[in-house]
Structure formats: structure tokens, C-alpha cells
Design an enzyme around this catalytic site. Structure first.
Site, mmCIF file in Angstrom:
data_model
loop_
_atom_site.group_PDB
_atom_site.id
_atom_site.type_symbol
_atom_site.label_atom_id
_atom_site.label_comp_id
_atom_site.label_asym_id
_atom_site.label_seq_id
_atom_site.Cartn_x
_atom_site.Cartn_y
_atom_site.Cartn_z
ATOM 1 N N MET A 1 84.135 -36.816 -8.861
ATOM 2 C CA MET A 1 84.129 -36.591 -7.207
ATOM 3 C C MET A 1 83.313 -37.721 -6.583
ATOM 4 O O MET A 1 83.180 -37.474 -5.481
ATOM 5 C CB MET A 1 83.567 -35.252 -7.027
ATOM 6 N N ARG A 2 82.787 -38.578 -7.397
ATOM 7 C CA ARG A 2 81.872 -39.676 -6.693
ATOM 8 C C ARG A 2 82.524 -40.076 -5.609
ATOM 9 O O ARG A 2 82.171 -40.620 -4.519
ATOM 10 C CB ARG A 2 81.058 -40.356 -7.444
ATOM 11 N N ALA A 3 83.772 -40.567 -5.850
ATOM 12 C CA ALA A 3 84.783 -41.499 -5.170
ATOM 13 C C ALA A 3 84.905 -40.747 -3.871
ATOM 14 O O ALA A 3 84.766 -41.633 -2.689
ATOM 15 C CB ALA A 3 85.898 -41.836 -5.707
#
Length: 672
Positions: free
Chosen positions: A275-277
Site C-alpha cells: 500500500m506504500r504506492a
């Protein structure tokens, strides 16, 4: 040497690079910038120029950790500080050298004083100096992995922790992280790439007019740095003011549900992991809106954020160049957000699209691919001046066969215990790993072996007049822990490209096997080199390098045909190792010879090949022969060659099968 930096506003072109740096200046929460590109493309110039644009910071007088007087860090090692008061200084730009030690990065704790006096004597490192400024890492891909891990952990947590034998120090470490790298010198691991918020691919302009302007400005700056800076002072002031205004606007920028749906759909469409993107895209789109002076995130902000935040996260294997399919991006944005609406507002404003904030709106979208492109069409450029032409070509030369699908290989390692660069292949004495013993430190103590230190000090307590519960420890008592981990090696491939190997299906299998070993070398942080032999001579297709994907490019275009000068290939490989041993004596080699064992080139080819092979055996060079002999009748020539090398032989089939579980043991037994 001048101390006046080149003005940021005077950098010609490189709009994506300038935009990414400015967005991080507006919102450090974006997570930093990784700048990828060839040498001489103003990467370092732009980064160093950025520090002059950052607003000055208020600091507590005398605090080595740059605490904010309005909200001092309650856990500051130099604290406690009383709120109020303070001095103002410019934001710092701190450079991390490639050869820096862990103590230089995070700081050093005086273990001797901690044990003997019970005090925390801490010398701050570069992370403390960079707090509330810029930390610049040139050639970040050449840093040891554990330093990159420490660096990125500090950037993510906003704090640095130093722990030694139960004594710990913590201090704030919030900074704008910028790394630059040349992909030809090796790649970062995908999980480390993911930790950088944005990435930018840069390349020198091919437009003569722009190149002329670059030279003109560079010469003008070198002739009169102060005068050149004065001529750009107004533009610099305008960008500085715009950064301050965008920072003020940032908290009030609205990121609506529609933009969030576009962000989530885009990340899902490009199959990025985790989910970092999504989070980085949201922060980047918000910063873009603030930079443009808008109170709400629009579709073009999401699009530009995707072009900066996703390319380095969507690589599916190490040899895929970063890139983004812009048609697919536009289709996704239109499907989930009603098209690109707001394009007329894109850019820094119609009044000055190329002015001091020229890169701000991304007027004209950046290319999906950088200097290496997003497909194989541009990748031959990774090999300098084009493909080397092996000697002895001409008659019998065949068109290069494609490589078969790569597969997971067994681990090949060098026997014994090395002391080379940190990696994941062979056993070695390292700074990190399991503790195996203790020794006297040869300089500053970094890894204390507590039990050994206590044992060394214990017999002398009465003579030293010990009267209390504490242990009287002196410098001679200190013991450094010795640790065992893994090192990276030089894996030198010696590939037979002669006519006996040229059957198309067979050569495809050979290339697939070498490509599989290259993938393994990438994962284990090795350097690789490639020597090929055919016709009447051998060529160094790729000198030893950390760029494994450059080796893959050379392998794909490898021509075949002609006689088999096996001795020439071995002698050329021996010369490559000799030179590399002078450059990097600690890195141990592993030679992988890919051949069917035939020797037909030159006078007395078999005898010459045997004598050449014995050179490796005499120097105890670890070697593996990948036997490519095919057909119902096999002569066993590769096995005989392995015996002369002092190594072991394995067939193409065994390279991928569980039946070679004893291969490493065979290598070690033969080398013993």
C-alpha cells in the site's frame, strides 16, 4: 574551488527532476527522491542547488541535533531544552559518502565510558546533522545494504536509534532524502527502491540548442560564480517564496474521494505490491496541487503523481527497465474519474511556463521511460558504445538465439571464509551476522563482545583497587566481537559461443541457464563479468561490474559460430581475474565455464586448454563447469575440464534439478 552552488533555477531542462525535488521540499512526507540516469546529467548539481531554496530553520543554540526551540524534542540527548529563544540558520545539505561506516551514519557511542563511568557519551552522526535539512546520497546503489536499511528506516520513522550492549540513544532525524545513481553500475533491490517516494529517470538532451545553453551557463558560472548567482537571484527568490506559499497551503488542500479512487485504481491496475504506492501517490498529488496553488487535487495531479511514484515499483524482475504505460494510465484515470479534466490548468500557470517554477506543472507529460526506456528497444545502450564484435567472425556466424525461460538455480558458493563486500553468497567475516568469537579492536570499537570484555577485566580488579560494585574496565580489556555472515563474490562467466554450441535450441537453453545464474547473482549482490570465446580468440564481452542487467543485455545479443578456442577463453578469464584482484583484492571469484568441453582452435588446442585450466587450480580459484554436451553419445570433456580446473561439473539439467543438492559440497571437497 568555488563554494557558490549553481542556481537551481539555472538548471537547463530536467523538468521531472526539478519537479520531484520541489515537491519533496513542499512536502517532505512524500518520502524522498531517487534520481536514476547516466553520468553528466546535472543530478548532483540540481540536488546541491536545492538546499539554497529551503526556508531557514530555527534551532536551539548549542544543540547538536537541531531541535526546534518552539517544540524541542523531549528525548534529545542534549536536552532537556526550555521552549523559546533560539537562533536561525540555513537548512543544511549533508552528503553521505559511499565508503561511510555505520558509526559515521548513525553516530558512535563510547562503550568504554558507558561501561566504566556509566555515562552516555554520544557523538552524533550524519543523520543528526541532516535533521530538518537534506541528506544527499550520491551513488546510493553502491552503499552497503545494511547502511541503506538504516538510512531508509530513519527516514521512515523520523528518528535514529543507536543501541550497543543495552545502552541506547535516540534522536530525531527528519530530513529530505535524495539519492542518485547510475543504473549501469548496479541496481538497488526492489524492496529498497520501494522505500523511495519518487523516482526520476534523467538523460542528457539530444537537442543541440539545449546542449549549447547547458555549456554556456556552466562556463559562465565557473568564470564568475558570484556574478552568475546574482543574475539568477530574482528567480531563486521567486521559487523560494513559492515553496513557502505551497507549504502554507498544503494542510488545506482537499484530496477528494474521486481522486482517492483514481489513485487506488491506478495502483491496482499496475499491480504494485503493498500500500506504500497509494500513500505516496496521495501525498504527491496533494503536494502538486499546493505547488500549483490549487485548493483541491485534480486528475492531472493524480496522473503526474503516478508518473513519479509508480515506475520503480512496478518492476516484475531485475532485468525489467522501469517505465509506465501512459495509455493504460490514461484509460484507468478516465474510467475511474471522468477523464483528464482540468488539463487547461496544468502547469505553473500560463504566464511563465518555463520560469523559475517551470517544472511545477509538468507542462507536457514526462516520458514513461528514462534513458534506458521501458522496453528492450532502448536497452542495448546499457553497454557503452554498442555490442562488442567477437574475433573470428565471418563464415559460420549465426543470428543470436533468444534465451530460454530462466529458472531458479542452486546456490554456488566459494569455499572457505572470506572478507569481501557484504552480500548473500559465500561465508565471510562481516560487521553483521552471528557472533563467532572475540578479538582486540584494531581501531575504534564498534561491536563489543561483552562476555569476553568482562573475562579480560575480571582478573585485574583487585590490582586496580576496585572497591564498589562497578567493574573497573580499561582500554586493553575491550574485546571486539567477530561475526560471520555472507559476502558477495565476483561471478565470472566464461561462455563457449563456438559452432559446436550453435544449435539454436541448444544455445537458447544455454542462454537461459546463464540468465538464471545472473538472476541469482543479482539477488546475492555479486559483481559479474562475461568472457566469450569463438573463432580464433576470446573477448571480454563485459568487464566485471555490479550491473547484472548489462550482462543480460550482452548475453541476449551473443553471436555464435566458428571454432572453439577454449584455451584462449580460459586465459582471457585468468587475465580478467588478475586485474580485478588488484582493484578489489577482498572480493573472491567464482568462475562459471559454460561449454561442452571441446577444444578445436589453435595449435595443440587440448593441451593448451589443460595448461590454462591448471592456472586456476594452482591459485585455488573456485570454479564450476556447466556441461552443455548433448546427444546420446557423450565424451565427458567438460568433466575432464572441471578436473583440471580443480572444480566440479554439472549438466544443464542438473543445474535446475534437486539432484544437484550436493554440488556445493563437491566444490568445497575438490578445493580442500
Amino acid at each position: 574551488m568555488t563554494t557558490t552552488p549553481f542556481p537551481f533555477s539555472a538548471v537547463v531542462g530536467q523538468d521531472d527532476l526539478r519537479l520531484a525535488l520541489l515537491l519533496n521540499a513542499v512536502s517532505p512526507a512524500v518520502g524522498g527522491v531517487l534520481v536514476r540516469g547516466e553520468k553528466g546529467t546535472a543530478k548532483s548539481t540540481a540536488v546541491r542547488a536545492l538546499s539554497a531554496l529551503l526556508p531557514p530553520v530555527d534551532v536551539v543554540p548549542g544543540c547538536r541535533f537541531s531541535c526546534d526551540p518552539a517544540a524541542p524534542d523531549p528525548g534529545c540527548p542534549d536536552g532537556p531544552h526550555e521552549p523559546g529563544g533560539g537562533t536561525t540558520r540555513p537548512a543544511r545539505m549533508v552528503e553521505l559518502p559511499v565508503g561511510a561506516s555505520e558509526d559515521r551514519l548513525v553516530g558512535a557511542l563510547d562503550i568504554e565510558r558507558a561501561l566504566a563511568e556509566g555515562v552516555k557519551a554520544f557523538e552524533p552522526g550524519l543523520l543528526a546533522q541532516a535533521h530538518r535539512g537534506i541528506l544527499y546520497v550520491d551513488e546510493v546503489n553502491l552503499l552497503h545494504d545494511h547502511l541503506v536499511d538504516l538510512l531508509l528506516d530513519a527516514a521512515a520513522m523520523g528518528a535514529s536509534y543507536v543501541e550497543r550492549e543495552g545502552v541506547s540513544v535516540r534522536h530525531a532525524a527528519r530530513f529530505l532524502l535524495v539519492g542518485t545513481m547510475n543504473p549501469e553500475e548496479g541496481e538497488l533491490r526492489p524492496q529498497l527502491l520501494d522505500r523511495f517516494g519518487l523516482t526520476v529517470e534523467v538523460a542528457a538532451s539530444r537537442e543541440p540548442g539545449q546542449r549549447v545553453e547547458v555549456v554556456r551557463r556552466r562556463l559562465a558560472h565557473d568564470d564568475d560564480p558570484a556574478g552568475f548567482a546574482a543574475r539568477w537571484a530574482d528567480e531563486e527568490a521567486a521559487v523560494r517564496a513559492r515553496i513557502a506559499a505551497a507549504r502554507e497551503l498544503l494542510p488545506s488542500v482537499r484530496l477528494g474521494d474521486g481522486a482517492l479512487r483514481q489513485i487506488a485504481a491506478t495502483c491496482a491496475a499496475f499491480e504494485v505490491d503493498g500500500m506504500r504506492a497509494d500513500i505516496v501517490m496521495a501525498r504527491t498529488a496533494t503536494a502538486l496541487a499546493a505547488w500549483a496553488g490549487r485548493p483541491e487535487v485534480l486528475a492531472e495531479d493524480v496522473r503526474q503523481a503516478a508518473l513519479l511514484a509508480l515506475p520503480h515499483r512496478r518492476r516484475r524482475n531485475p532485468f525489467d527497465a522501469p517505465g509506465l504505460d501512459e495509455d493504460k494510465l490514461d484509460q484507468t484515470l478516465e474510467e475511474f474519474g471522468g477523464g483528464q479534466g482540468g488539463q487547461e490548468d496544468q502547469g505553473d500557470g500560463d504566464d511563465d511556463p518555463d520560469g523559475p517554477g517551470g517544472p511545477g506543472g509538468g507542462g507536457g507529460q514526462p516520458p514513461a521511460e528514462g534513458p534506458r526506456g521501458g522496453d528492450t528497444g532502448a536497452r542495448p545502450e546499457a553497454g557503452d558504445e554498442g555490442e562488442p564484435q567477437p574475433s573470428g567472425g565471418g563464415a559460420g556466424e549465426r543470428r543470436p538465439a533468444p534465451a530460454a525461460e530462466p529458472f531458479r538455480t542452486r546456490v554456488l558458493s566459494v569455499p572457505g571464509l572470506g572478507e569481501g563486500a557484504a552480500g548473500r553468497r559465500s561465508r565471510a567475516r562481516t560487521e553483521h551476522g552471528r557472533t563467532t568469537g572475540a578479538r582486540r579492536p584494531k581501531g575504534a570499537l564498534t561491536k563489543l563482545h561483552l562476555a569476553a570484555t568482562v573475562r579480560a577485566a575480571a582478573p585485574h580488579q583487585r590490582a586496580r583497587g576496585r572497591s564498589g560494585p562497578g567493574l573497573v574496565v580499561r582500554r586493553d580489556d575491550l574485546r571486539q566481537a567477530t561475526r560471520e555472515g555472507r559476502e558477495g563474490n565476483l561471478v565470472l562467466f566464461v561462455v563457449d559461443a563456438s559452432g559446436s554450441m550453435a544449435a539454436r535450441q541448444r544455445m537458447s537453453a544455454v542462454k537461459g541457464a546463464v540468465l538464471s545464474l545472473l538472476l541469482d547473482a543479482y539477488q546475492r549482490r555479486d559483481k559479474v563479468g562475461l568472457v566469450t570465446f569463438r573463432g580464433s580468440a576470446a573477448d571480454v564481452a563485459l568487464p566485471p561490474t555490479s550491473s547484472v542487467d548489462a550482462a543480460a543485455v550482452r548475453l541476449e545479443s551473443l553471436p555464435t559460430g566458428g571454432r572453439t578456442p577454449l584455451a584462449a577463453g580460459l586465459l582471457r578469464a585468468h587475465e580478467v581475474l588478475r586485474v580485478e584482484r588488484l582493484r578489489d583484492p577482498a572480493r573472491r571469484p567464482l568462475v562459471v565455464v559454460v561449454t561442452d568441453g571441446r577444444a578445436t582452435g589453435g595449435p595443440e588446442p587440448v593441451a593448451l586448454a589443460e595448461r590454462a585450466a591448471r592456472l586456476f587450480a594452482a591459485e585455488s580459484v573456485a570454479s564450476v563447469v556447466v556441461d552443455c554436451e548433448a546427444g546420446p553419445v557423450r565424451l565427458g570433456l567438460a568433466g575432464r575440464l572441471a578436473g583440471e580446473l580443480g572444480g566440479t561439473a554439472v549438466t544443464l539439467e542438473e543445474l535446475r534439478a534437486d539432484s544437484i543438492a550436493g554440488l556445493v559440497k563437491d566444490v568445497q571437497r575438490r578445493a580442500a
